[in-house]
Design an enzyme around this catalytic site. Sequence first.
Site, PDB file in Angstrom:
ATOM      1  N   CYS A   1       0.847  -1.185   0.000  1.00  0.00           N
ATOM      2  CA  CYS A   1       0.000   0.000   0.000  1.00  0.00           C
ATOM      3  C   CYS A   1       0.886   1.239   0.000  1.00  0.00           C
ATOM      4  O   CYS A   1       1.956   1.260   0.603  1.00  0.00           O
ATOM      5  CB  CYS A   1      -0.941   0.087   1.185  1.00  0.00           C
ATOM      6  SG  CYS A   1      -2.018  -1.327   1.339  1.00  0.00           S
TER       7      CYS A   1
ATOM      8  N   ARG B   1       3.677  -0.494  -4.926  1.00  0.00           N
ATOM      9  CA  ARG B   1       3.384  -1.018  -3.595  1.00  0.00           C
ATOM     10  C   ARG B   1       2.047  -1.761  -3.540  1.00  0.00           C
ATOM     11  O   ARG B   1       1.644  -2.247  -2.488  1.00  0.00           O
ATOM     12  CB  ARG B   1       3.377   0.114  -2.568  1.00  0.00           C
ATOM     13  CG  ARG B   1       4.691   0.872  -2.525  1.00  0.00           C
ATOM     14  CD  ARG B   1       4.587   2.049  -1.599  1.00  0.00           C
ATOM     15  NE  ARG B   1       4.579   1.626  -0.216  1.00  0.00           N
ATOM     16  CZ  ARG B   1       5.636   1.468   0.540  1.00  0.00           C
ATOM     17  NH1 ARG B   1       6.834   1.702   0.038  1.00  0.00           N
ATOM     18  NH2 ARG B   1       5.539   1.090   1.784  1.00  0.00           N
TER      19      ARG B   1
ATOM     20  N   TRP C   1      -2.824  -2.795  -1.613  1.00  0.00           N
ATOM     21  CA  TRP C   1      -2.602  -4.213  -1.824  1.00  0.00           C
ATOM     22  C   TRP C   1      -3.407  -4.889  -0.725  1.00  0.00           C
ATOM     23  O   TRP C   1      -3.121  -4.711   0.463  1.00  0.00           O
ATOM     24  CB  TRP C   1      -1.119  -4.563  -1.704  1.00  0.00           C
ATOM     25  CG  TRP C   1      -0.821  -5.980  -2.081  1.00  0.00           C
ATOM     26  CD1 TRP C   1      -0.586  -6.459  -3.339  1.00  0.00           C
ATOM     27  CD2 TRP C   1      -0.715  -7.097  -1.193  1.00  0.00           C
ATOM     28  NE1 TRP C   1      -0.352  -7.807  -3.289  1.00  0.00           N
ATOM     29  CE2 TRP C   1      -0.427  -8.231  -1.988  1.00  0.00           C
ATOM     30  CE3 TRP C   1      -0.851  -7.263   0.181  1.00  0.00           C
ATOM     31  CZ2 TRP C   1      -0.268  -9.499  -1.441  1.00  0.00           C
ATOM     32  CZ3 TRP C   1      -0.686  -8.525   0.721  1.00  0.00           C
ATOM     33  CH2 TRP C   1      -0.396  -9.634  -0.093  1.00  0.00           C
TER      34      TRP C   1
ATOM     35  N   LYS D   1      10.586 -16.460 -11.637  1.00  0.00           N
ATOM     36  CA  LYS D   1      10.340 -15.443 -12.670  1.00  0.00           C
ATOM     37  C   LYS D   1       9.244 -15.925 -13.605  1.00  0.00           C
ATOM     38  O   LYS D   1       8.332 -15.190 -13.939  1.00  0.00           O
ATOM     39  CB  LYS D   1      11.648 -15.222 -13.441  1.00  0.00           C
ATOM     40  CG  LYS D   1      11.922 -13.857 -13.982  1.00  0.00           C
ATOM     41  CD  LYS D   1      11.838 -12.714 -13.007  1.00  0.00           C
ATOM     42  CE  LYS D   1      12.344 -12.941 -11.636  1.00  0.00           C
ATOM     43  NZ  LYS D   1      11.968 -12.048 -10.612  1.00  0.00           N
TER      44      LYS D   1
ATOM     45  N   ASN E   1      -1.494   2.112   5.692  1.00  0.00           N
ATOM     46  CA  ASN E   1      -0.608   1.064   5.190  1.00  0.00           C
ATOM     47  C   ASN E   1      -0.187   0.234   6.390  1.00  0.00           C
ATOM     48  O   ASN E   1       0.295   0.793   7.371  1.00  0.00           O
ATOM     49  CB  ASN E   1       0.608   1.714   4.504  1.00  0.00           C
ATOM     50  CG  ASN E   1       1.708   0.710   4.212  1.00  0.00           C
ATOM     51  OD1 ASN E   1       1.452  -0.484   4.104  1.00  0.00           O
ATOM     52  ND2 ASN E   1       2.927   1.190   4.065  1.00  0.00           N
ATOM     53  N   GLY E   2      -0.382  -1.086   6.313  1.00  0.00           N
ATOM     54  CA  GLY E   2       0.008  -1.952   7.422  1.00  0.00           C
ATOM     55  C   GLY E   2      -1.109  -2.924   7.746  1.00  0.00           C
ATOM     56  O   GLY E   2      -2.066  -3.070   6.986  1.00  0.00           O
TER      57      GLY E   2
HETATM   58  C1  G6P Z   1       8.353  -8.901  -3.766  1.00  0.00           C
HETATM   59  C2  G6P Z   1       8.804  -8.627  -5.189  1.00  0.00           C
HETATM   60  C3  G6P Z   1      10.018  -9.482  -5.514  1.00  0.00           C
HETATM   61  C4  G6P Z   1      11.134  -9.215  -4.509  1.00  0.00           C
HETATM   62  C5  G6P Z   1      10.643  -9.433  -3.067  1.00  0.00           C
HETATM   63  C6  G6P Z   1      11.637  -8.903  -2.062  1.00  0.00           C
HETATM   64  O1  G6P Z   1       7.870 -10.187  -3.649  1.00  0.00           O
HETATM   65  O2  G6P Z   1       7.745  -8.901  -6.085  1.00  0.00           O
HETATM   66  O3  G6P Z   1      10.474  -9.172  -6.817  1.00  0.00           O
HETATM   67  O4  G6P Z   1      12.196 -10.086  -4.763  1.00  0.00           O
HETATM   68  O5  G6P Z   1       9.437  -8.699  -2.850  1.00  0.00           O
HETATM   69  O6  G6P Z   1      11.693  -7.503  -2.170  1.00  0.00           O
HETATM   70  P1  G6P Z   1      12.943  -6.652  -1.777  1.00  0.00           P
HETATM   71  O7  G6P Z   1      12.534  -5.239  -2.050  1.00  0.00           O
HETATM   72  O8  G6P Z   1      13.175  -6.899  -0.313  1.00  0.00           O
HETATM   73  O9  G6P Z   1      14.076  -7.105  -2.616  1.00  0.00           O
END
Ligand code: G6P
Length: 581
Positions: A2, A27, A75, A463, A99-100
């Site tokens: 969010c 977000r 979200w 991926k 947010n939270g």
């Molecule tokens: C989400 C994203 C991923 C990412 C993960 C960790 O799931 O979609 O692509 O690897 O968060 O995020 P960070 O910002 O901590 O790398």
Amino acid sequence: MCGIIGYIGKNNPTEILLEGLKALEYRGYDSSGIALKKDNNIQIVKCVGKIANLEEKLRKEELLDCNIGIAHTRWATHGDPCEENAHPHQIGKITLVHNGIIENAFSIKKRLEKEGVVFHSGTDTEVIAALINQHYHGDMQDAINKTVKEIKGSYALAILNEDENKIYAIRCESPLILGIGKDEYFVTSDIGAILKHTNKYVLLGENEIVELTKDGYTITKDKKSIKRKVEVSNLKSEDASLHGYEHFMMKEINEEPILVDNFIKKYINNINDLPDLTNYKCIHIIGCGSAYYAGMVGKYFFEEDGLKVDIDVASEYRYRNIVYDEKTLVILISQSGETADTIAAMRKAINHKVDTLAIVNVDGSTIARECTYKILIEAGREIAVATTKAFIQQVLVLSLLSYKINPDDKYLDDLKQLPQQLKVLLDKTGFYKKLADIIYKQEDVFFIGRKVDYAISMEGSLKLKEVSYIHSDAYQAGELKHGTISLINEGTIVFGIITDEEIKDKTISNLEEVISRGAVPIYVGTEESGYKNQIIVPKVHKKLQPLLVVPTLQMVAYYVAYKRGCDIDKPRNLAKSVTVE
Ligand code: G6P
């Protein structure tokens, strides 16, 4: 998750808030909404889906001509992604965005319902609005303070009170900063949302209340005034255009060679700027999602260097009973530097008084600020939700840290060639499209590999599934026959990642085992194989090899998603920065 932005000043807030929401869309994008305030009127407009939907809806409405507004992109955590659950939420005089997660929302809601409060959504957020409204008897500070004593969990809040031309904001565990412009003030989850207007900001401590008027701001905690330093961000309002690419994911994959090249040039003669991991008896590597898989690649590098390495996802690490050696270094890997579980894991390490090292992209983020040491991966802003270039930069950092432990001429020679080799590999778009043709109708895809090839398999599989929605799993090649092999059918695609010389023959045997049960193999290696479908990358030093293999899997994932007509840059249900547990 969010994103929040609030504005008060001399201008009409609508465009400023919309622009900010677009920058915060990474977000979450289940729904969005805006509240505008003029005198005692508060106008709320919200809708399901992306910010573009809200923008369209706003164009059709007659909007208040005003100077105060708050906005939110969601979200979904509590309650479906429907319009009723979109923020802002309003109860009585109070309108707010959040947010939270409020962990005790359910019990508070039950109590308030008995007291006659009527709720309109399934969110935890509405409970906060109801509590502030209940506690408000002319003193907002008092009402907010009483409310946060009752709620448990994480929150960043921007709040409007019908009676006052002000914005109130408060945070606990979730990020929120105050932005200071010229005769205008902002609150936001991320400085990126306001950089077009100002680079001056103030970090807020937990449960400090910011009160914004068009003439200034105050920060208080338990009604005592607090002075906080005004910081200046050196981030630029980044270019969020596609530069001719159809999707940010493809644009960002294609930035990899230049980013890798820049990073190599920066560090290769300054390797001593990187920390020396041999000062520690034990290394813990922590991350979530792709950041965790980058860490897994690093684990194999460091183990080759003779280091003792423990690795875990942050959501497990934060709750495990970890026995720390006093000479432990905890490495936190995070693109955003704001992932809630990774922050909790970092704070656990800090509480145990061990050193922490941040490998992050976003400078000024919580993880970048709070760790003992930091290495910025310098990937630039990553917009596609599925990370690509940040993963590559994270692995590059880990590879250079390993090189520092064990300098090696072959590594240096290969490192210099790497950006060019990567560029050549990425240019073979027709080749990846052909591979996508044989994958895109599949329901299940498997990746197998051993050691570092297993880590690569995990990232390749993640991926593919996150952008194409094809079910995909990765296994240690030797483990496949302990159950999973029963899933192999006539025509099932199995990627065999086979770059590690020492163990190559073993994985080939495992690939043969699935072929004899009908699987269609895709061989990913460094030398021509007898397999019909293969991705061949140049053979380089083993601590650089993943940097050539993973981008090819990113390309395959992209084209499979493309052929399936998926929303590549914003896959369903995902968010780029996961700021709740
Ligand atoms: C989400 C994203 C991923 C990412 C993960 C960790 O799931 O979609 O692509 O690897 O968060 O995020 P960070 O910002 O901590 O790398």
